[in-house]
Design an enzyme around this catalytic site. Structure first.
Site, PDB file in Angstrom:
ATOM      1  N   ASP A  22      73.703  36.233  15.803  1.00  0.00           N
ATOM      2  CA  ASP A  22      73.362  37.377  16.650  1.00  0.00           C
ATOM      3  C   ASP A  22      71.859  37.673  16.642  1.00  0.00           C
ATOM      4  OD1 ASP A  22      73.816  39.492  18.328  1.00  0.00           O
ATOM      5  OD2 ASP A  22      74.473  40.863  16.756  1.00  0.00           O
ATOM      6  N   ASN A  70      81.452  37.581  26.240  1.00  0.00           N
ATOM      7  CA  ASN A  70      80.151  37.165  26.798  1.00  0.00           C
ATOM      8  C   ASN A  70      80.211  36.861  28.299  1.00  0.00           C
ATOM      9  OD1 ASN A  70      78.976  35.374  23.822  1.00  0.00           O
ATOM     10  ND2 ASN A  70      78.656  37.488  24.436  1.00  0.00           N
TER      11      ASN A  70
HETATM   12  C1  FPP Z   1      73.796  36.497  20.308  1.00  0.00           C
HETATM   13  O1  FPP Z   1      72.538  36.945  20.678  1.00  0.00           O
HETATM   14  C2  FPP Z   1      74.014  35.145  20.684  1.00  0.00           C
HETATM   15  C3  FPP Z   1      74.828  34.707  21.700  1.00  0.00           C
HETATM   16  C4  FPP Z   1      75.600  35.553  22.588  1.00  0.00           C
HETATM   17  C5  FPP Z   1      74.978  33.314  21.974  1.00  0.00           C
HETATM   18  C6  FPP Z   1      74.779  32.442  20.793  1.00  0.00           C
HETATM   19  C7  FPP Z   1      74.336  31.196  21.334  1.00  0.00           C
HETATM   20  C8  FPP Z   1      73.386  30.420  20.801  1.00  0.00           C
HETATM   21  C9  FPP Z   1      72.692  30.606  19.535  1.00  0.00           C
HETATM   22  C10 FPP Z   1      73.014  29.262  21.555  1.00  0.00           C
HETATM   23  C11 FPP Z   1      74.135  28.290  21.675  1.00  0.00           C
HETATM   24  C12 FPP Z   1      74.392  27.609  20.408  1.00  0.00           C
HETATM   25  C13 FPP Z   1      75.010  26.447  20.340  1.00  0.00           C
HETATM   26  C14 FPP Z   1      75.213  25.853  19.030  1.00  0.00           C
HETATM   27  C15 FPP Z   1      75.453  25.748  21.528  1.00  0.00           C
HETATM   28  P1  FPP Z   1      72.467  38.165  21.673  1.00  0.00           P
HETATM   29  O2  FPP Z   1      72.157  37.635  23.021  1.00  0.00           O
HETATM   30  O3  FPP Z   1      73.729  38.962  21.590  1.00  0.00           O
HETATM   31  O4  FPP Z   1      71.267  38.950  21.073  1.00  0.00           O
HETATM   32  P2  FPP Z   1      71.032  40.509  21.136  1.00  0.00           P
HETATM   33  O5  FPP Z   1      72.170  41.156  20.401  1.00  0.00           O
HETATM   34  O6  FPP Z   1      69.730  40.674  20.429  1.00  0.00           O
HETATM   35  O7  FPP Z   1      70.983  40.881  22.576  1.00  0.00           O
END
Ligand code: FPP
Length: 245
Positions: A22, A70
């Site tokens: 996250d 998501n």
């Molecule tokens: C959370 O950050 C992350 C996600 C919703 C996606 C996670 C995906 C990756 C790390 C990339 C894909 C990985 C692989 C291995 C294919 P957020 O966007 O919720 O961050 P925030 O809470 O700060 O908005």
């Protein structure tokens, strides 16, 4: 002093580590970059952690890469996440082969565009015989949906076999999870300072040790991962009993 691999007790490694990656968006904002750059950086970090887990000898690593929720993000962000995922599957295959890591996916894969579904299946098949580590990607995954899906399937099976509900045991329900033989996580890591599970593994984390760090996922490092493993090794796991490790 930063933790090193030699501090780790190889006889007490977690068998399964699960990670909620996250904070990509917040990291990007802090740098004055678009959110997607946070996800891009997040993929690079994921790559390093996979290599580290393999080096440490952890048998199962699950990364929560895309939740069922998501899909509700802005269309543009969803599209870029899907593109990143496709790119990841394309680019990581040689690494998975080199390190003898098999890839498995949990979640509702049919939610994805057909070409991505095909790519996922291809990488799963191409790595299915590799035995050093299993990398599980949670994609369009929801813990509640997994439980509901298993309940529906077990009811169907019980009705077909004429079984009494009382005859259904815990192991019978697990047979209907996405990966029936996936061991429960021993350690769950969440970055970005949020103290929540956010519909990741629910049934499976009954006795999982939880590790939270303030670091945003793009800031997470191999050293921090090693620190989490060391922290896990210092804990006394009792599984509801008086003593056991
Ligand atoms: C959370 O950050 C992350 C996600 C919703 C996606 C996670 C995906 C990756 C790390 C990339 C894909 C990985 C692989 C291995 C294919 P957020 O966007 O919720 O961050 P925030 O809470 O700060 O908005």
């Amino acid at each position: 002093m930063s933790p090193s691999i030699s501090d780790i007790d190889v006889t007490k490694l977690p068998r399964h580590v699960a990670i909620i990656m996250d904070g990509n968006g917040r990291w990007a904002k802090k740098q004055g970059l678009p959110r997607i750059m946070g996800h891009r950086k997040g993929v690079e970090v994921a790559r390093k952690i996979v290599i580290k887990a393999r080096e440490l000898g952890i048998p199962y690593l699950t990364l929560f890469a895309f939740s069922k929720e998501n899909w509700q993000r802005p269309k543009m962000e969803v599209e870029t996440l899907l593109a990143l995922l496709g790119e990841y599957l394309e680019k990581e295959l040689p690494l998975l082969k080199e390190k003898a890591i098999s890839l498995r996916v949990i979640g509702d894969i049919e939610d994805f565009p057909i070409d991505l579904q095909r790519r996922i299946k291809e990488v799963e098949e191409a790595t299915s015989s590799l035995k050093e580590m299993t990398l599980v990607l949670a994609l369009s995954y929801s813990g509640r949906s997994e439980i509901l899906r298993a309940v529906r399937l077990i009811i169907e099976e019980s009705q077909m076999k004429g079984l009494h509900p009382g005859a259904i045991m815990e192991e019978d329900l697990r047979k209907f999870f996405y990966i029936p033989d996936l061991p429960d996580p021993d350690l769950l890591i969440r970055t970005s300072g949020e103290l929540r599970i956010s519909n990741f593994f629910l049934y499976q984390i009954a006795y999982t040790e939880l590790y939270f760090t303030e670091l945003l996922w793009p800031e997470f490092t191999e050293e921090e991962f090693t620190k989490a493993i060391l922290d896990f090794q210092r804990r006394e796991r009792r599984f509801g009993r008086v003593y056991e490790f």
